[in-house]
Design an enzyme around this catalytic site. Structure first.
Site, PDB file in Angstrom:
ATOM      1  N   ASN A  31      42.968  36.058  38.263  1.00 10.99           N
ATOM      2  CA  ASN A  31      41.969  35.123  38.813  1.00 10.99           C
ATOM      3  C   ASN A  31      41.035  34.560  37.743  1.00 10.99           C
ATOM      4  OD1 ASN A  31      40.802  37.690  38.627  1.00 10.99           O
ATOM      5  ND2 ASN A  31      39.405  37.332  40.324  1.00 10.99           N
ATOM      6  N   GLU A  56      37.311  48.181  38.471  1.00  7.38           N
ATOM      7  CA  GLU A  56      36.602  47.025  39.025  1.00  7.38           C
ATOM      8  C   GLU A  56      37.509  46.467  40.105  1.00  7.38           C
ATOM      9  OE1 GLU A  56      35.271  44.176  40.252  1.00  7.38           O
ATOM     10  OE2 GLU A  56      35.808  42.959  38.518  1.00  7.38           O
ATOM     11  N   CYS A  63      36.248  38.350  43.093  1.00  5.20           N
ATOM     12  CA  CYS A  63      35.923  39.617  43.763  1.00  5.20           C
ATOM     13  C   CYS A  63      34.494  39.626  44.291  1.00  5.20           C
ATOM     14  CB  CYS A  63      36.166  40.789  42.822  1.00  5.20           C
ATOM     15  SG  CYS A  63      35.371  40.599  41.222  1.00  5.20           S
TER      16      CYS A  63
HETATM   17  P1  NAD Z   1      48.289  43.271  43.701  1.00  3.07           P
HETATM   18  O1  NAD Z   1      47.368  44.145  44.436  1.00  3.07           O
HETATM   19  O2  NAD Z   1      49.715  43.658  43.653  1.00  3.07           O
HETATM   20  O3  NAD Z   1      47.839  43.098  42.178  1.00  3.07           O
HETATM   21  C1  NAD Z   1      46.511  43.042  41.754  1.00  3.07           C
HETATM   22  C2  NAD Z   1      46.546  43.192  40.231  1.00  3.07           C
HETATM   23  O4  NAD Z   1      46.999  44.499  39.908  1.00  3.07           O
HETATM   24  C3  NAD Z   1      47.524  42.264  39.528  1.00  3.07           C
HETATM   25  O5  NAD Z   1      46.945  41.835  38.324  1.00  3.07           O
HETATM   26  C4  NAD Z   1      48.756  43.122  39.257  1.00  3.07           C
HETATM   27  O6  NAD Z   1      49.467  42.738  38.103  1.00  3.07           O
HETATM   28  C5  NAD Z   1      48.139  44.469  39.045  1.00  3.07           C
HETATM   29  N1  NAD Z   1      49.000  45.571  39.434  1.00  3.07           N
HETATM   30  C6  NAD Z   1      49.689  45.708  40.589  1.00  3.07           C
HETATM   31  N2  NAD Z   1      50.341  46.893  40.609  1.00  3.07           N
HETATM   32  C7  NAD Z   1      50.057  47.505  39.434  1.00  3.07           C
HETATM   33  C8  NAD Z   1      50.423  48.761  38.860  1.00  3.07           C
HETATM   34  N3  NAD Z   1      51.190  49.650  39.508  1.00  3.07           N
HETATM   35  N4  NAD Z   1      49.953  49.057  37.622  1.00  3.07           N
HETATM   36  C9  NAD Z   1      49.150  48.194  36.954  1.00  3.07           C
HETATM   37  N5  NAD Z   1      48.768  47.010  37.449  1.00  3.07           N
HETATM   38  C10 NAD Z   1      49.202  46.667  38.679  1.00  3.07           C
HETATM   39  O7  NAD Z   1      48.264  41.855  44.363  1.00  3.07           O
HETATM   40  P2  NAD Z   1      47.915  40.374  43.956  1.00  3.07           P
HETATM   41  O8  NAD Z   1      48.651  39.515  44.919  1.00  3.07           O
HETATM   42  O9  NAD Z   1      48.102  40.058  42.509  1.00  3.07           O
HETATM   43  O10 NAD Z   1      46.374  40.287  44.285  1.00  3.07           O
HETATM   44  C11 NAD Z   1      46.032  40.570  45.627  1.00  3.07           C
HETATM   45  C12 NAD Z   1      44.749  41.235  45.750  1.00  3.07           C
HETATM   46  O11 NAD Z   1      44.271  41.833  44.566  1.00  3.07           O
HETATM   47  C13 NAD Z   1      43.680  40.242  46.125  1.00  3.07           C
HETATM   48  O12 NAD Z   1      43.707  40.026  47.491  1.00  3.07           O
HETATM   49  C14 NAD Z   1      42.446  40.913  45.684  1.00  3.07           C
HETATM   50  O13 NAD Z   1      42.032  41.796  46.699  1.00  3.07           O
HETATM   51  C15 NAD Z   1      42.869  41.759  44.522  1.00  3.07           C
HETATM   52  N6  NAD Z   1      42.445  41.184  43.226  1.00  3.07           N
HETATM   53  C16 NAD Z   1      41.206  41.516  42.819  1.00  3.07           C
HETATM   54  C17 NAD Z   1      40.748  41.002  41.627  1.00  3.07           C
HETATM   55  C18 NAD Z   1      39.373  41.334  41.153  1.00  3.07           C
HETATM   56  O14 NAD Z   1      38.790  40.543  40.436  1.00  3.07           O
HETATM   57  N7  NAD Z   1      38.837  42.502  41.502  1.00  3.07           N
HETATM   58  C19 NAD Z   1      41.549  40.148  40.885  1.00  3.07           C
HETATM   59  C20 NAD Z   1      42.834  39.834  41.340  1.00  3.07           C
HETATM   60  C21 NAD Z   1      43.284  40.385  42.530  1.00  3.07           C
END
Ligand code: NAD
Length: 475
Positions: A150, A248, A282
């Site tokens: 993001n 975070e 977030c």
């Molecule tokens: P997701 O939950 O699969 O991934 C979120 C992040 O985690 C991604 O960057 C992904 O590469 C990483 N990730 C996933 N599985 C991992 C693992 N086993 N080990 C290390 N990294 C891993 O889903 P998404 O579709 O990318 O994002 C969906 C949700 O994630 C959003 O709805 C939001 O809630 C959250 N998100 C939060 C932030 C933040 O700034 N806190 C940023 C991006 C996404």
């Protein structure tokens, strides 16, 4: 202008041994390049490099580390326009937001460069005159950092810069969907003269990479930004291996609008913070908890602000909101809105995908959203504002604290007494009253409850990368 993105291991840009992953432009779904994918051999080389890099970097004085970091900040500033274009192409946000993110990243590097020189310890008065008791701060060691799509640069720059300032080396697993902008950040550090191995960049299968790096003896600290579900999984893996952690995670920020607030200004500030980066933030306000006396006026103003947003390709002049970053977010928006409406919510404005090419979505305001709607409980992470009325302040505070999230919260009131009540009663890592006042380099940034722990801003961020050593010396 978008070239394939490589790994950076031991001071060398290189392809990975895994199959490169295609990168899409979310504005038109065209493939714009590929990103290299690390396999286990690549990760092991990064681990060896980080161990050597740490041994060298932690012996370089804080004064010299600081100077090098400032050079990296200046290089990034000088490259702002090129970096911003890459970011918009791969992530979708308007060019103005990409420029601001790049400029802010340079400021964050400068802040941590200054803090590098202030990692003070302390002297504790001893019980005997011949004893000296010292508290000293030492870098924790090589760290593994995992960052999302993001804010492709800003999520990475906080972790990298605090770690480097403290004297740690880094393996950064940056997002595969938006890899070029974080690679530009790493390049600025490399071009500033960072020794080989101090900062390494990998991409690939996130679960495989975290599964390999977190348990590895070389890695001493984990920092992750992303969803709560993934954060809990990684924190438990880190716990098994006794690794320090900063998490975070997700949020579901309440925004409390009291009847004595300046409604025109409040709606303007909240619309800006809701729809920036298409709501994929977030700390974006999500539950708008509005006093019943000003509810209708507030909704009218918020909806007007949403309708004035110009949704389009982030590279086009005049665009104020780009596409969502990936198809998953479009589906999530459609599902959450359909669910809320089926449970009685009213669509005030928006609610639909725009076109069928590119991940564009209407800035959306829902009113009368029932508490059992999924969107009221799950992080929407998109351009969705949920407005609910309240009667008494205690009712509003109870709603603000209802969820297990506790990242950011907002309050709007002209009363100093109410402002103090909100600041004291809302369970949240950050509370911002009467404005959007978060995420500056010098202020703490982080959550409580399911939103994680640790801070990514201010002096607290340095603590995350430092061990405290006590030395007692008798002579
Ligand atoms: P997701 O939950 O699969 O991934 C979120 C992040 O985690 C991604 O960057 C992904 O590469 C990483 N990730 C996933 N599985 C991992 C693992 N086993 N080990 C290390 N990294 C891993 O889903 P998404 O579709 O990318 O994002 C969906 C949700 O994630 C959003 O709805 C939001 O809630 C959250 N998100 C939060 C932030 C933040 O700034 N806190 C940023 C991006 C996404």
């Amino acid at each position: 202008m978008y070239s394939d993105v490589l790994l950076y291991i031991d001071g060398v840009w290189q392809p990975g041994r895994g199959k490169p992953i295609p990168i899409l432009n979310p504005a038109n779904e065209d493939t714009i390049g590929t990103v290299a994918c690390a396999d286990q051999d690549d990760l092991n080389r990064a681990l060896n490099a980080a161990a050597r890099g740490f041994a060298e970097w932690c012996r370089i004085s804080a004064f010299e580390r600081s100077k090098l970091m400032r050079r990296a900040a200046d290089l990034l500033r000088g490259r702002q326009e090129d970096v911003a274009r890459l970011m918009t192409l791969e992530q979708g946000k308007p060019l103005t937001e990409s420029r601001a993110e790049t400029a802010a990243a340079a400021d964050i590097i400068d802040w941590f460069a200054e803090e590098a020189r202030r990692t003070y310890g302390r002297v504790i008065p001893a019980r005997s005159v011949n004893v000296q008791q010292l508290v000293v701060k030492e870098p924790v060691g090589p760290i593994a950092a995992f960052t999302p799509w993001n804010f492709p640069i800003n999520q990475a720059v906080r972790k990298i810069s605090a770690a480097l300032a403290a004297g740690c080396s880094v393996i950064l697993k940056a997002p595969e969907e938006t890899p070029a902008a974080p690679a530009a950040l790493v390049r600025a550090y490399a071009d500033a003269g960072l020794p080989a191995g101090v900062l390494n960049l990998v991409y690939g299968n996130p679960a495989e990479i975290s599964g390999h790096l977190i348990p590895h003896a070389t890695i001493r600290k984990i920092s992750f930004t992303g969803s709560t579900a993934v954060g809990k999984h990684l924190a438990s893996l880190a716990g098994l291996h006794m690794k320090r952690v900063t998490m975070e995670l997700g949020g579901h920020a309440p925004a409390l609008v009291l009847p004595d607030a300046d409604i025109e200004k409040t709606a303007k500030v909240l619309a800006m913070s809701k729809f920036r980066n298409a709501g994929q933030i977030c700390v974006a306000p999500t539950r708008f908890i509005v006093h019943e006396d000003v509810h209708d006026e507030f909704i009218g103003r918020l909806a007007a602000a949403a309708e004035a947003i110009n949704v389009g390709d982030g590279l086009a002049d005049g665009t104020t909101m780009g596409p969502l970053a990936n198809a998953r977010r479009v589906h999530a928006m459609e599902d959450l809105i359909q669910d809320a409406v089926s449970k009685g919510a009213r669509v005030v404005t928006g609610g639909r995908r725009i076109g069928n090419k590119g991940y564009f979505f209407e800035p959306t305001v829902l009113s009368a959203v029932p508490r059992e709607a999924r969107a009221m409980n799950e992080e929407p992470f998109g351009p969705l504002a949920l407005v609910v009325p309240y009667g008494s302040l205690s009712e509003a505070i109870a709603e603000a604290n209802r969820l297990n999230y506790g990242l950011a919260a907002y309050g709007f009131t002209r009363s100093a007494e109410h402002a103090a009540t909100l600041a004291a009663s809302i369970e949240s890592g950050m509370v911002s009253i009467n404005h959007y006042g978060l995420a500056l380099p010098e202020v703490p940034f982080g959550g409580i409850k399911d939103s994680g722990y640790g801070s990514e801003g201010g002096t607290e961020a340095m603590e995350a990368y430092l061990n405290t050593k006590f030395v007692s010396c008798a002579n």
